[in-house]
Motif scaffolding. Structure first.
Motif, PDB file in Angstrom:
ATOM      1  N   UNK A 168      24.100   8.182  41.130  1.00  0.00           N
ATOM      2  CA  UNK A 168      25.241   8.485  40.261  1.00  0.00           C
ATOM      3  C   UNK A 168      25.463   7.417  39.203  1.00  0.00           C
ATOM      4  N   UNK A 169      24.859   6.253  39.389  1.00  0.00           N
ATOM      5  CA  UNK A 169      25.087   5.136  38.465  1.00  0.00           C
ATOM      6  C   UNK A 169      24.225   5.205  37.214  1.00  0.00           C
ATOM      7  N   UNK A 170      23.072   5.860  37.316  1.00  0.00           N
ATOM      8  CA  UNK A 170      22.084   5.787  36.237  1.00  0.00           C
ATOM      9  C   UNK A 170      21.590   7.182  35.863  1.00  0.00           C
ATOM     10  N   UNK A 171      22.313   7.881  35.009  1.00  0.00           N
ATOM     11  CA  UNK A 171      21.917   9.238  34.644  1.00  0.00           C
ATOM     12  C   UNK A 171      20.560   9.298  33.935  1.00  0.00           C
ATOM     13  N   UNK A 172      20.079   8.156  33.419  1.00  0.00           N
ATOM     14  CA  UNK A 172      18.788   8.135  32.730  1.00  0.00           C
ATOM     15  C   UNK A 172      17.619   7.964  33.699  1.00  0.00           C
ATOM     16  N   UNK A 173      17.933   7.676  34.965  1.00  0.00           N
ATOM     17  CA  UNK A 173      16.897   7.514  35.979  1.00  0.00           C
ATOM     18  C   UNK A 173      16.923   8.697  36.936  1.00  0.00           C
TER      19      UNK A 173
END
Length: 319
Positions: free
Chosen positions: A289-294
């Motif tokens: 949930x912290x890194x939408x680009x990952x």
């Protein structure tokens, strides 16, 4: 120590256990993400080729032992973040690392060696519980020392446990062992993803003094679901031989230590579903949930790796 030039917003990262099964993925991720990366290793390490690979890609290798206090302090003073990926026989050696961090006085984040179940949410059979108690002792010591931390529950190492459960490297295999009913969910995360997400959260201000749980939505599957996915990919039908919970409990009581630890871990992961049987709430955070680009590799994608370029079965102890 050597000199590494830094760009703004990069953190210097020191990794203990960096030549180990999961630690090596953290070293590679740290280097690939552009962090000046230091690897603390024994002078007599038998992983010379891996260390040379790290060195050739820019890592600084620090040779020493965890009981060399002054060397630990000097190493800590070189960096911003300390990550321990020491194997479980060395769990309590992290108290020596913690003492060095306290004296150095400059560490912005310490990640102790956990990278498995969320130990403050799990109750296990006694052999595994004894290991978890040691890990909890490290957590409480870090909290008491008021050292900034991130505690990581990365759940099951995907390639390791897919190899263990399915034995895909044996082409003539027709039978698969199922622990318990096979219906409890377990979270399988690809080791390379664990490395990348660990480095990301180690340097993220949002994860300071928090527990981060690696439980992406698509990666919780049961043993029976995992076997079904593999059958569809291979076109084979496997005989499933169940080992009952009672048999597993008995083995945990009768096997000598430390052989009684893996069977106790299997009980927690695949009979009790310890990685997926609680809600993530309070101040804890789910990593994806912290890194939408990952994006975590899905279980389906992890199985595809075994079809095309199967990882060798690992000899690392799990936990």
């Amino acid at each position: 120590m050597g000199i590494i030039t830094m760009k703004q917003n990069e953190s210097k990262i020191l990794i203990f256990g960096g030549t180990g099964y999961i630690g090596s993925h953290m070293v590679k991720a740290s280097i690939n993400l552009g962090h000046p990366t230091y690897v603390f290793t024994r002078p007599d390490s038998d992983k010379k080729d891996l260390l040379e690979e790290f060195r050739s890609t820019g890592a600084i290798i620090i040779e020493g032992r965890v009981d060399e206090h002054d060397k630990l302090v000097d190493a800590a003073r070189e960096v911003d973040v300390v990550i321990s990926a020491l194997a479980y026989p060395q769990v309590l050696d992290q108290l020596k690392i913690l003492e060095a961090i306290k004296i150095a006085g400059n560490i912005k984040r310490f990640l102790p060696s956990e990278f498995g179940v969320e130990e403050d949410r799990v109750s296990a059979l006694p052999p595994f519980e004894a290991l978890l108690d040691k890990r909890r002792r490290i957590r409480r010591a870090i909290e008491e020392a008021k050292i900034p931390y991130t505690f990581i529950s990365s759940n099951c190492c995907g390639s390791y446990f897919i190899n263990y459960l399915l034995n895909p490297s044996h082409p003539n295999k027709q039978e698969i062992t199922v622990y318990g009913s096979g219906q409890a969910k377990a979270v399988f995360n690809y080791e390379q993803d664990i490395g990348v997400y660990t480095i990301k959260v180690a340097t993220d201000p949002r994860t300071r003094n928090r527990i981060v749980i690696f439980r992406p939505p698509g990666n919780a599957v049961s043993q029976l679901e995992l076997i079904s996915l593999w059958e569809k990919k291979t076109g084979k039908i496997f005989k499933k031989t169940h080992v009952s919970e009672e048999e597993i409990v008995t083995l945990s009581q009768t096997l000598p230590g430390p052989q009684n630890i893996p069977v106790s871990i299997l009980h927690s992961l695949f009979v009790k579903g310890a990685t997926a049987d609680f809600e993530i709430g309070g101040d804890d955070v789910e990593a994806s949930s912290l890194y939408p680009d990952l994006k975590f590799s899905t279980v389906d994608e992890q199985l595809d790796v075994f079809l095309t370029n199967p990882p060798k079965p690992a000899s690392a102890a799990f936990g």
